[in-house]
Write a protein that holds these residues in place. Structure first.
Motif, PDB file in Angstrom:
ATOM      1  N   ARG A 178      -2.310   6.565  -8.863  1.00 21.22           N
ATOM      2  CA  ARG A 178      -3.081   5.582  -8.789  1.00 21.22           C
ATOM      3  C   ARG A 178      -3.755   5.050 -10.144  1.00 21.22           C
ATOM      4  O   ARG A 178      -4.092   3.908 -10.296  1.00 21.22           O
ATOM      5  N   ARG A 179      -4.138   6.057 -10.889  1.00 19.19           N
ATOM      6  CA  ARG A 179      -4.661   5.782 -12.039  1.00 19.19           C
ATOM      7  C   ARG A 179      -3.796   5.083 -12.985  1.00 19.19           C
ATOM      8  O   ARG A 179      -4.409   4.412 -14.235  1.00 19.19           O
ATOM      9  N   ASN A 187       1.196   2.677  -3.959  1.00 24.83           N
ATOM     10  CA  ASN A 187       0.254   3.368  -4.528  1.00 24.83           C
ATOM     11  C   ASN A 187      -0.285   4.415  -3.653  1.00 24.83           C
ATOM     12  O   ASN A 187      -1.211   5.137  -3.504  1.00 24.83           O
ATOM     13  N   PRO A 235      -4.026  10.677  -6.857  1.00 24.66           N
ATOM     14  CA  PRO A 235      -4.839  10.087  -7.654  1.00 24.66           C
ATOM     15  C   PRO A 235      -4.508   9.768  -9.081  1.00 24.66           C
ATOM     16  O   PRO A 235      -4.603   8.766  -9.693  1.00 24.66           O
ATOM     17  N   TYR A 270      -5.018  -2.000  -9.063  1.00 19.94           N
ATOM     18  CA  TYR A 270      -4.918  -2.376  -7.732  1.00 19.94           C
ATOM     19  C   TYR A 270      -6.396  -3.393  -7.298  1.00 19.94           C
ATOM     20  O   TYR A 270      -7.412  -2.956  -7.749  1.00 19.94           O
ATOM     21  N   LYS A 330       0.811  -1.251   0.168  1.00 20.53           N
ATOM     22  CA  LYS A 330      -0.145  -0.182   0.112  1.00 20.53           C
ATOM     23  C   LYS A 330       1.082   1.274  -0.047  1.00 20.53           C
ATOM     24  O   LYS A 330       0.311   2.232  -0.164  1.00 20.53           O
ATOM     25  N   ILE A 338      -1.698   2.456 -11.893  1.00 20.90           N
ATOM     26  CA  ILE A 338      -1.525   1.393 -11.114  1.00 20.90           C
ATOM     27  C   ILE A 338      -2.808   0.450 -10.749  1.00 20.90           C
ATOM     28  O   ILE A 338      -3.646   1.099 -10.065  1.00 20.90           O
ATOM     29  N   ILE A 340      -1.461   4.542  -0.630  1.00 18.02           N
ATOM     30  CA  ILE A 340      -2.582   4.768   0.399  1.00 18.02           C
ATOM     31  C   ILE A 340      -1.887   4.590   1.884  1.00 18.02           C
ATOM     32  O   ILE A 340      -2.473   5.166   2.665  1.00 18.02           O
TER      33      ILE A 340
END
Ligand SMILES: Nc1ncnc2c1ncn2[C@@H]1O[C@H](COP(=O)(O)OP(=O)(O)OP(=O)(O)O)[C@@H](O)[C@H]1O
Ligand SMILES: [Mg+2]
Lengths: 214, 346
Positions: B90-91, B64, B87, B95, B61, B93, B66
């Motif tokens: 994360r787009r 990305n 954000p 998950y 985590k 990667i 988190i």
């Protein structure tokens, strides 16, 4: 039962009903933004949850007549004290359900939404709020139904509405007038309850649940 | 390692570099992730393996964001993950989590379309991509696209989670025990399909599990973690045949796996020669066992053997992948028959 008054003066009853609706909706209109702020504060800032919810619950235990009597010296009579009272009582249902609705969303779902790259606004609009909505709307429903029944007390401070009709009837000893008010309030509560339940069925969550029901 | 250098297209995945990565939770006596440094190659399938609480999820985590590291850096290709807004990062990667995290109020198609929508793709492109993805994970769009998650089995939901993560063709995938809640047979099928998808797309995958058989089956390399520290980072073969220490040996149950391998005949694991046989491949008799094959591989350093019959003629070939496949299949069968036995007895 004596329905004479209802039969002979439907227009008067109707007028008071409209007033009653206006008073209740105004109270709800003021109560909602306050509840949204309190509800979001209570979910976002963990240590605020308990104090906010308990203060509101304690307020709710104060009898409505006592609260009104307490407000009259500073607020006078009429709409103002009535609205203040209604807004205060509505908080319990609204805030409690906003908090329960938002906290009830599965953290894994929220984490997945963040993990996919939603920003906080997208997360709230697309996932968090829609998933909390059924519980929040149920809070609005019970809050509004409670407001409608409590609003009859407002007649006691000359705030209008069906309560005024009932207090008049009581003062004059006319049972049929009181009964007209009671019938109208019940019909109103029932209608609102049905309308908002219909609204609940339109939420995405309800639609998904219906689709999944065998 | 030579395997992925031969077969993997480096365009498909990102290189990931962890540099002295640490995470110290407040009020915790020791760090959950402790000064971890790893170099992961583009397109590599890396499995993080370790007992509960060793820091697998925490490590994953942080990639990305988190969780935020308390020390160290994470590079995905040339970018440190903190150079991008979370954000945006994360787009890029994928998950996938064990609980699936599917949006229960959205139809399957809308779930899968999440990231393309965030990236503001055109509608037609999104629709095409959703159909493609549902086909890829084995859920025919005509019967699945319009359903809600509650109308799917656990295995099907996990397929949707996979499709949703793959949607915008991420060059990195993070998967936290994605198959942990599934029964052995479903898990096996999904592992197979994940391998197929990985062979096809060649993205870099970081995969967390505490199931040694899953790790052996899926991994190019396994990271063994203990109390936030890397105990060994090596291929499944090396980990099983040459565990770095007692902890690793016990965790992977090296003896257990070897025992199993000593029971499986090579002939049953080997596959037909597919034309690309190298005459220099070391030979092994089809009547010996997988354990012998591993021994030969370790001795000769070759990951492919030529299987010969009694007359010494090559009849089949045997690769590390064939062995992994055979071992994990035998394990699934064992589990399944065990379950049958227990359910019959009660
Ligand atoms: N949010 C948190 N706050 C404080 N401590 C945490 C938090 N999350 C995890 N930890 C601690 O960090 C350590 C590593 O936890 P982590 O979840 O990364 O383990 P794991 O290897 O994924 O375990 P499992 O296999 O059970 O999922 C544990 O000791 C755990 O108690
Ligand atoms: Mg974990």
């Amino acid at each position: 039962m004596d329905f004479t008054y209802l039969r002979e003066n439907p227009d008067v009853v109707w007028e008071h009903t409209i007033e009653h609706i206006q008073l209740s909706l105004t109270a709800m209109g003021i109560a909602m933004p306050i509840a949204i702020v309190l509800g979001i504060l209570a979910t976002r800032i963990l240590w605020l949850t308990t104090p906010i919810v308990s203060i509101i619950s304690i307020l709710y235990t104060v009898p409505s007549i006592a609260l009104l009597a307490f407000l009259i010296p500073s607020q006078g009579i009429g709409e103002r004290p009535a609205l203040i009272m209604l807004v205060m009582y509505a908080q319990l249902f609204l805030v409690r359900n906003i908090v329960a609705g938002l906290n009830g969303v599965d953290p894994a779902t929220l984490e997945a939404a963040r993990g996919l790259g939603m920003n906080e606004a997208q997360l709230f609009a697309k996932v968090w709020l829609p998933l909390a909505l059924p519980v929040i709307i149920a809070g609005v429903r019970t809050g509004l139904v409670t407001t409608i029944s409590l609003a009859t007390i407002a007649g006691w401070v000359n705030a209008g509405g069906l309560g005024e009709l009932m207090f008049q009837g009581l003062a004059l000893g006319r049972e049929s007038t009181v009964l007209a008010g009671v019938v109208a309030v019940s019909a109103l509560s029932l209608t609102i309850d049905i309308l908002i339940r219909a609204l609940e069925r339109l939420t995405p969550v309800a639609r998904a649940q219906r689709a999944a029901a065998p | 390692m030579s395997r992925q250098q031969q077969e993997r297209d480096p365009q498909g995945g990102s290189a990931i570099r962890l540099e002295n990565l640490s995470k110290q939770y407040p009020n915790s006596p020791h760090p959950a992730v402790d000064n971890v440094s790893l170099d992961i190659e583009p397109g590599e399938f890396v499995v993080f393996l370790g007992p509960s609480g060793c820091g697998k999820t925490t490590l994953l985590k942080m990639v990305n964001r988190i969780y935020e590291p308390t020390g160290g850096k994470i590079w995905i290709d040339k970018t440190e993950v903190h150079e991008l807004a979370a954000p945006q990062l994360r787009r890029q990667i994928g998950y996938v989590i064990q609980q699936t995290g599917l949006f229960p109020h959205m139809r399957i198609a809308d779930n899968v379309a999440t990231v393309p929508r965030l990236l503001k793709w055109k509608k037609a492109r999104i629709n095409r991509r959703v159909e493609e993805l549902l086909d890829l994970v084995g859920l025919p769009p005509e019967s699945y696209a319009r359903r809600y998650p509650a109308q799917l089995s656990g295995g099907e939901q996990q397929r949707v989670g996979l499709a949703r993560a793959l949607a915008a063709e991420p060059s990195t995938m993070l998967m936290d025990e994605p198959f942990g809640a599934l029964d052995a047979i479903t898990r096996n099928r999904l592992q197979e399909e994940l391998l197929r998808i990985h062979r096809q797309i060649k993205q870099t995958i970081l995969f967390v599990t505490h199931d040694i058989d899953e790790a052996v089956r899926l991994a190019d390399r396994i990271v063994v973690l203990r109390q936030g520290k890397v105990e060994q980072f090596a291929t499944p073969l090396e980990i099983i045949s040459n565990p770095a220490n007692d902890f690793v040996a016990e965790l992977v149950g090296a003896e257990d796996v070897l025992r199993r391998m000593s029971l499986i005949p090579i002939a049953s694991a080997a596959t037909a020669i597919n034309g690309q046989r190298n005459v220099d491949d070391p030979t092994i008799s089809g009547s010996s066992f997988l354990r012998d094959a591993i021994g030969t591989m370790v001795e000769t350093g070759s990951e492919r053997l030529s299987v010969v019959d009694e007359d010494g003629h090559p009849v089949k070939s045997l690769t590390m992948e064939d062995i992994q496949q055979a071992v994990s299949t035998s394990d699934a069968e064992e589990n399944a028959s065990e379950r049958r036995a227990t359910s019959a007895s009660d």
